[in-house]
Scaffold this motif. Structure first.
Motif, PDB file in Angstrom:
ATOM      1  N   LEU A 371     -11.880  14.276  12.762  1.00 56.69           N
ATOM      2  CA  LEU A 371     -10.659  14.687  13.459  1.00 56.69           C
ATOM      3  C   LEU A 371     -10.009  15.880  12.764  1.00 56.69           C
ATOM      4  N   THR A 374     -11.442  19.314  13.514  1.00 57.48           N
ATOM      5  CA  THR A 374     -11.539  19.615  14.948  1.00 57.48           C
ATOM      6  C   THR A 374     -10.274  20.355  15.376  1.00 57.48           C
ATOM      7  N   PRO A 375     -10.328  21.402  16.227  1.00 63.43           N
ATOM      8  CA  PRO A 375     -11.553  21.965  16.800  1.00 63.43           C
ATOM      9  C   PRO A 375     -12.367  22.734  15.759  1.00 63.43           C
TER      10      PRO A 375
ATOM     11  N   THR B  68      -2.099  21.227  18.487  1.00 60.26           N
ATOM     12  CA  THR B  68      -3.102  20.835  17.490  1.00 60.26           C
ATOM     13  C   THR B  68      -4.417  21.600  17.617  1.00 60.26           C
ATOM     14  N   LEU B  69      -4.731  22.097  18.812  1.00 61.15           N
ATOM     15  CA  LEU B  69      -5.990  22.850  18.957  1.00 61.15           C
ATOM     16  C   LEU B  69      -5.957  24.177  18.207  1.00 61.15           C
ATOM     17  N   LEU B  70      -4.777  24.600  17.763  1.00 60.25           N
ATOM     18  CA  LEU B  70      -4.677  25.877  17.043  1.00 60.25           C
ATOM     19  C   LEU B  70      -4.975  25.742  15.550  1.00 60.25           C
ATOM     20  N   ARG B  71      -5.419  24.561  15.125  1.00 60.37           N
ATOM     21  CA  ARG B  71      -5.809  24.385  13.731  1.00 60.37           C
ATOM     22  C   ARG B  71      -6.814  25.473  13.312  1.00 60.37           C
ATOM     23  N   LEU B 105      -5.763  14.341  19.857  1.00 60.37           N
ATOM     24  CA  LEU B 105      -6.298  14.671  18.533  1.00 60.37           C
ATOM     25  C   LEU B 105      -5.260  14.391  17.441  1.00 60.37           C
ATOM     26  N   ALA B 108      -4.688  10.566  16.917  1.00 57.70           N
ATOM     27  CA  ALA B 108      -5.825   9.958  16.223  1.00 57.70           C
ATOM     28  C   ALA B 108      -5.843  10.355  14.750  1.00 57.70           C
ATOM     29  N   GLU B 109      -5.585  11.631  14.482  1.00 54.20           N
ATOM     30  CA  GLU B 109      -5.606  12.090  13.092  1.00 54.20           C
ATOM     31  C   GLU B 109      -4.492  11.428  12.275  1.00 54.20           C
ATOM     32  N   GLU B 414     -12.069   7.787  19.413  1.00 53.61           N
ATOM     33  CA  GLU B 414     -12.142   8.945  18.532  1.00 53.61           C
ATOM     34  C   GLU B 414     -13.220   9.947  18.953  1.00 53.61           C
ATOM     35  N   ILE B 417     -12.170  11.897  21.916  1.00 55.10           N
ATOM     36  CA  ILE B 417     -11.060  12.792  21.564  1.00 55.10           C
ATOM     37  C   ILE B 417     -11.574  14.058  20.879  1.00 55.10           C
ATOM     38  N   ARG B 418     -12.531  13.893  19.958  1.00 58.29           N
ATOM     39  CA  ARG B 418     -13.076  15.071  19.263  1.00 58.29           C
ATOM     40  C   ARG B 418     -13.846  15.970  20.225  1.00 58.29           C
ATOM     41  N   ALA B 421     -11.421  17.783  22.499  1.00 59.29           N
ATOM     42  CA  ALA B 421     -10.644  18.803  21.790  1.00 59.29           C
ATOM     43  C   ALA B 421     -11.473  20.073  21.623  1.00 59.29           C
ATOM     44  N   ASP B 422     -12.732  19.908  21.232  1.00 57.83           N
ATOM     45  CA  ASP B 422     -13.591  21.090  21.090  1.00 57.83           C
ATOM     46  C   ASP B 422     -13.777  21.791  22.434  1.00 57.83           C
ATOM     47  N   ALA B 425     -10.525  23.528  23.368  1.00 57.72           N
ATOM     48  CA  ALA B 425     -10.199  24.634  22.450  1.00 57.72           C
ATOM     49  C   ALA B 425     -10.986  25.887  22.794  1.00 57.72           C
ATOM     50  N   ALA B 426     -12.136  25.720  23.429  1.00 55.08           N
ATOM     51  CA  ALA B 426     -12.951  26.886  23.807  1.00 55.08           C
ATOM     52  C   ALA B 426     -12.219  27.787  24.800  1.00 55.08           C
TER      53      ALA B 426
END
Lengths: 429, 429
Positions: A371, A374-375, B68-71, B105, B108-109, B414, B417-418, B421-422, B425-426
């Motif tokens: 997690l 990700t991403p 969160t996708l901007l990690r 995401l 879950a994290e 989980e 979710i992963r 998210a990927d 995020a694309a």
């Protein structure tokens, strides 16, 4: 034996991932990166890389394995008080079994968190540590920590012990063990003793490693006693003409940075330890700008409290940005380099630190299917510095030998090590 | 149903471990500590505590799950540039599926790393987040992030959306969801809008949450535009008469601390985010000395880059000692309190934050049988602040419901979710 790993993502020295694999033979990488596949290569052993990230192993450039049982003991005291009330009285009580248990614990913790090479300075049990390092398959620079109290007779005894250790172990264990001369610090070693230590390092052709400028107090006291800052003093003594690695260098000026850069002197940055002991934060981005060679280290569990280079990377990547109020200070890629090839270079393991053909096979496999990573996209450098956890490390190879396999230590008995550490720690204050 | 956990080690509010167990019934702890055993109690369900440490769940007092996708995207830029070039353009692209994937995401994290309660401010998808929070079993303070651009019509639309959200969700999900009024920051919300937001918070009787004094630049600009520091300005507007939680408060003076202390205003300390964005380090030990109520938060993955309260504890425990050159600054026990009961209090979850009879059953089980928590002895507070890893968390309970069991998330999928998210995020820049 020729081992082929395919289906992985191989990290370059710049922190970029390339889909591909690794081929190794006799402890050396013969090919790495794209185009490595089972179809085009012959091999004796095949390992499925399963989308793992393959990174060079971490290099921990400063520590004291023998004191690992002191993790979490006597917290949150000033450095002098901590040394005088916690460390030194407890170290008085250390017997060979306790030191041995501490060393086992340190090796296992480092290996499990992806460290393939480390430096260790300690005054007890160094031959034991060399034996253990050899048996574990890890790589290390080891030396006898020397304090300059007790007059010339004491000095000679410690120098002789150092010389004997160097003669016994330098370039032993297929070159995985190197040695160094390690006087503790300018504040515990008088100048004349430092000079003798330097002579020994020259005679043996090994690294010279010492703590230096760790606290403001140390620098103030040194000026009062010797009229000079410790860096100026070591420079005046001619010591920076040697191959030198300083631990800490927290309280230094731009002029000192210039001396370190001009003499090629390395600095081991230990941000957790320096923070926890209230020493401060070493000006690493400033040193890098001045051209100083830098790497990362954990110091001992007594002041960190882990031996986890992933934590050290994260802290190094964060702390300077906050201190300088500059989000561009010490970018992730520089932190990654400090934790890998920067460390290899300063420890004299020039054949490691990068995954590429011709280098010895010291690398780790990380599971990125979590997690917190990700991403996943193309964000490997940032993820490695800021989001990676040491629990993501699944496999470790040193010199082509697999020392951790699917999170199981191969050469070390983890359960026995933990049991024994708890048992021996019960003898402490 | 009456559940009995025995054979564990229960952590007190002061960070001390007691051998014993926990009994819970209907989501509430009815007994905790020594003397809890299968022999003397009746029960419906028995769980073997297996020497685990039982800690109150962590409370994350500031974040933005929707981003969160901007990690790891757009690293190492100054705050304004990062907002203008990375965050805002990417947030323009966010659609409901992307925000939903990001929220999953984040939940879950957080859950996996031992967080039982969190605060979230975002302008998108808040009803979805409330649904997800309810379904996940977690506890949260949620609100509609409001920026004061676009004139009075825009203001009213956002205030109405906030009011509607509060009416729909306040004290929903068996009291696990609370709501708040959340204007983004003094630099994005004009004073008149802040006043309207404050009126809404008074009308609804909910918390008022905003970013404040995050960067030096923000404070400088605010003085230039309004003649006042943002804290003085909010004070002048009467906003600190409300129940207020500020995020950051990095650049404040002793006079501001006195205002915050006198008005009972809380501060969410986000050391990773403040460091990474080059904002600085909030003077938390100084605030605590002045009597300010403090807690910990991660902020979003875009500026941290994790939602891991264990990392946040470690950084908080280290960074002030280094900054103040004082190893006694912000002791481990204070950090632990900030991460648990300190957070519960500021979020209005007064029935959680400590494991004791009468409190709701929000707690976690940690496996201490690891190399990095050895030796184990009586060093729980130090180990929790400095050596614990979120990968040590094995079980999580909220309101008596087991949301993670032996490292498996019970209420969240989980793997899905992963993957999602990927995939989502694309679609980002």
């Amino acid at each position: 034996m020729k081992t082929l790993i395919d289906n992985g993502l191989i990290m370059s020295a710049e922190g970029k991932l390339t889909a591909g694999g690794i081929i190794m033979e006799g402890g050396t990488i013969t090919r790495a990166g794209s185009g490595v596949s089972r179809e085009t290569e012959d091999y004796d052993e095949h390992i499925d890389g399963k989308g793992r990230w393959f990174l060079p192993g971490f290099v921990n450039t400063h520590g004291h394995a023998g004191s690992t049982l002191l993790r979490g003991a006597g917290e949150e005291l000033p450095l002098r008080q901590w040394l005088e009330q916690v460390m030194w009285p407890n170290e008085q009580k250390l017997d060979r079994d306790m030191v041995s248990a501490a060393q086992d614990l340190a090796l296992a913790e480092m290996l499990r968190s992806g460290t393939t090479a480390f430096l260790d300075m300690y005054h007890l049990g160094i031959h034991d540590l060399a034996e253990k390092t050899s048996a574990s398959g890890m790589r290390a620079v080891l030396g006898r920590g020397m304090i300059g109290f007790g007059g010339e007779a004491g000095w000679q005894e410690r120098l002789d012990a150092s010389a004997d250790f160097i003669d016994s172990w330098h370039e032993a264990a297929e070159g995985r063990i190197r040695t160094a001369v390690m006087p503790h610090a300018p504040y515990t070693c008088p100048p004349a003793f430092m000079e003798k230590a330097a002579s020994l390092a020259v005679e043996k052709g090994v690294l010279f490693h010492t703590h230096c400028a760790e606290t403001r107090q140390e620098c103030r006291d040194h000026r009062r006693e010797h009229g000079l800052h410790p860096v100026d003093h070591l420079h005046q003594l001619g010591i920076f003409q040697l191959d030198v690695l300083l631990a800490h260098a927290v309280h230094i000026t731009e002029a000192h940075m210039q001396i370190l850069a001009d003499t090629g002197t390395g600095v081991s940055h230990n941000p957790s330890s320096n923070a926890k002991l209230g020493s401060g934060t070493a000006p690493i981005p400033e040193m890098m700008k001045a051209g100083v060679r830098t790497a990362l280290g954990t110091d001992s569990t007594a002041s960190n409290n882990t031996l986890d280079m992933v934590e050290e990377m994260r802290l190094a990547a964060l702390i300077h940005k906050g201190r300088l109020e500059d989000p561009e200070a010490l970018p992730a890629a520089d932190v990654f380099r400090m934790a890998t090839s920067g460390g290899s270079e300063l420890l004299g393991f020039h054949q490691t630190g990068v995954i590429q053909a011709g280098m010895e096979a010291d690398f780790i496999a990380v599971n990125p299917h979590s997690l917190h990573l990700t991403p996943n996209l193309d964000r490997a450098a940032a993820h490695t510095a800021y989001s990676l956890k040491s629990s993501d490390v699944e496999d470790v190879w040193v010199q082509g030998r697999r020392l951790m396999k699917n999170k199981e230590l191969v050469t070390l008995d983890e359960e026995r090590i933990r049991f024994n550490a708890d048992k021996q720690a019960a003898k402490l204050l």
